[in-house]
Design a protein around this motif. Structure first.
Motif, PDB file in Angstrom:
ATOM      1  N   PRO A   1       0.723  -1.298   0.036  1.00 42.43           N
ATOM      2  CA  PRO A   1       0.096   0.027  -0.009  1.00 42.43           C
ATOM      3  C   PRO A   1       0.882   1.392   0.006  1.00 42.43           C
ATOM      4  O   PRO A   1       1.878   1.516   0.747  1.00 42.43           O
ATOM      5  CB  PRO A   1      -0.744  -0.232   1.289  1.00 42.43           C
ATOM      6  N   THR A   2       0.498   2.034  -0.917  1.00 41.52           N
ATOM      7  CA  THR A   2       1.123   3.510  -0.894  1.00 41.52           C
ATOM      8  C   THR A   2       0.201   4.601  -0.771  1.00 41.52           C
ATOM      9  O   THR A   2      -0.846   4.340  -1.002  1.00 41.52           O
ATOM     10  CB  THR A   2       2.094   3.722  -2.282  1.00 41.52           C
ATOM     11  N   LYS A   3       0.772   5.893  -0.408  1.00 44.02           N
ATOM     12  CA  LYS A   3       0.060   6.979  -0.414  1.00 44.02           C
ATOM     13  C   LYS A   3       0.743   8.119  -1.208  1.00 44.02           C
ATOM     14  O   LYS A   3       1.893   8.076  -1.188  1.00 44.02           O
ATOM     15  CB  LYS A   3      -0.592   7.554   0.811  1.00 44.02           C
ATOM     16  N   SER A   4       0.002   9.206  -1.765  1.00 45.17           N
ATOM     17  CA  SER A   4       0.846  10.138  -2.624  1.00 45.17           C
ATOM     18  C   SER A   4       1.279  11.186  -1.572  1.00 45.17           C
ATOM     19  O   SER A   4       0.771  11.243  -0.288  1.00 45.17           O
ATOM     20  CB  SER A   4      -0.311  10.980  -3.311  1.00 45.17           C
ATOM     21  N   VAL A   5       2.269  11.929  -1.956  1.00 38.29           N
ATOM     22  CA  VAL A   5       2.869  13.160  -1.046  1.00 38.29           C
ATOM     23  C   VAL A   5       1.935  13.877  -0.665  1.00 38.29           C
ATOM     24  O   VAL A   5       1.597  14.465   0.440  1.00 38.29           O
ATOM     25  CB  VAL A   5       3.829  13.730  -1.829  1.00 38.29           C
ATOM     26  N   ALA A   6       0.832  14.247  -1.533  1.00 34.52           N
ATOM     27  CA  ALA A   6      -0.149  15.341  -0.964  1.00 34.52           C
ATOM     28  C   ALA A   6      -1.285  14.655   0.074  1.00 34.52           C
ATOM     29  O   ALA A   6      -1.509  15.164   0.792  1.00 34.52           O
ATOM     30  CB  ALA A   6      -1.308  15.544  -2.381  1.00 34.52           C
ATOM     31  N   ALA A   7      -1.391  13.295  -0.139  1.00 29.85           N
ATOM     32  CA  ALA A   7      -2.125  12.584   1.046  1.00 29.85           C
ATOM     33  C   ALA A   7      -1.291  12.959   2.327  1.00 29.85           C
ATOM     34  O   ALA A   7      -1.817  12.987   3.379  1.00 29.85           O
ATOM     35  CB  ALA A   7      -2.459  11.236   0.675  1.00 29.85           C
ATOM     36  N   ALA A   8      -0.096  12.666   2.436  1.00 33.73           N
ATOM     37  CA  ALA A   8       0.825  12.629   3.439  1.00 33.73           C
ATOM     38  C   ALA A   8       0.794  14.081   4.120  1.00 33.73           C
ATOM     39  O   ALA A   8       0.752  14.281   5.378  1.00 33.73           O
ATOM     40  CB  ALA A   8       2.220  12.135   3.292  1.00 33.73           C
ATOM     41  N   ILE A   9       0.777  14.997   3.167  1.00 32.35           N
ATOM     42  CA  ILE A   9       0.860  16.268   3.594  1.00 32.35           C
ATOM     43  C   ILE A   9      -0.399  17.079   4.322  1.00 32.35           C
ATOM     44  O   ILE A   9      -0.330  17.382   5.176  1.00 32.35           O
ATOM     45  CB  ILE A   9       1.302  17.210   2.482  1.00 32.35           C
ATOM     46  N   ALA A  10      -1.369  16.594   3.803  1.00 31.85           N
ATOM     47  CA  ALA A  10      -2.581  16.615   4.268  1.00 31.85           C
ATOM     48  C   ALA A  10      -3.129  15.917   5.730  1.00 31.85           C
ATOM     49  O   ALA A  10      -3.640  16.666   6.494  1.00 31.85           O
ATOM     50  CB  ALA A  10      -3.983  16.236   3.287  1.00 31.85           C
ATOM     51  N   ARG A  11      -2.457  14.826   5.786  1.00 34.02           N
ATOM     52  CA  ARG A  11      -2.489  14.081   6.899  1.00 34.02           C
ATOM     53  C   ARG A  11      -1.752  14.804   8.034  1.00 34.02           C
ATOM     54  O   ARG A  11      -2.102  15.207   9.399  1.00 34.02           O
ATOM     55  CB  ARG A  11      -1.953  12.796   6.814  1.00 34.02           C
ATOM     56  N   ARG A  12      -0.534  15.428   7.816  1.00 32.97           N
ATOM     57  CA  ARG A  12       0.333  16.087   8.862  1.00 32.97           C
ATOM     58  C   ARG A  12      -0.481  17.371   9.121  1.00 32.97           C
ATOM     59  O   ARG A  12      -0.229  17.584  10.384  1.00 32.97           O
ATOM     60  CB  ARG A  12       1.523  16.400   8.161  1.00 32.97           C
TER      61      ARG A  12
END
Length: 97
Positions: free
Chosen positions: A78-89
């Motif tokens: 499973p992977t996630k986009s950089v945009a999703a990681a930024i939004a989570r942070r």
């Protein structure tokens, strides 16, 4: 005031954070490579060598490591986009610099 970890570790590290512990966790040629690099390091660089090889030893001894490697090689990790990681942070109020 001191900083405390968000998720304190309940268990001790699988690999002790010293040369003996790191060497014991590595096998064969990797152990020899660790010793060569540590012995060749200048005193001011030894801490960095130990830190890097401790990370390697922790990965090598991770009970889930084989499963993650297999999933990565099969393309099912499973992977996630950089945009999703930024939004989570951002949602957690963490820096995203």
């Amino acid at each position: 005031m001191s900083a405390q970890p968000i998720h304190p570790h309940a268990e001790p590290d699988r690999v002790p954070r010293n040369a003996e512990g790191i060497a014991a966790a590595l096998e064969g040629e990797r152990r020899m490579e660790f010793y060569r690099e540590l012995l060749a390091a200048a005193p001011e660089d030894a801490e960095g060598v130990l830190r890097r090889w401790w990370c390697e030893a922790m990965l090598d001894t991770d009970p889930s490591g084989g499963r993650f490697t297999e999933a990565a090689l099969n393309g099912t990790l499973p992977t996630k986009s950089v945009a999703a990681a930024i939004a989570r942070r951002q949602a957690a109020g963490l820096p995203v610099e």
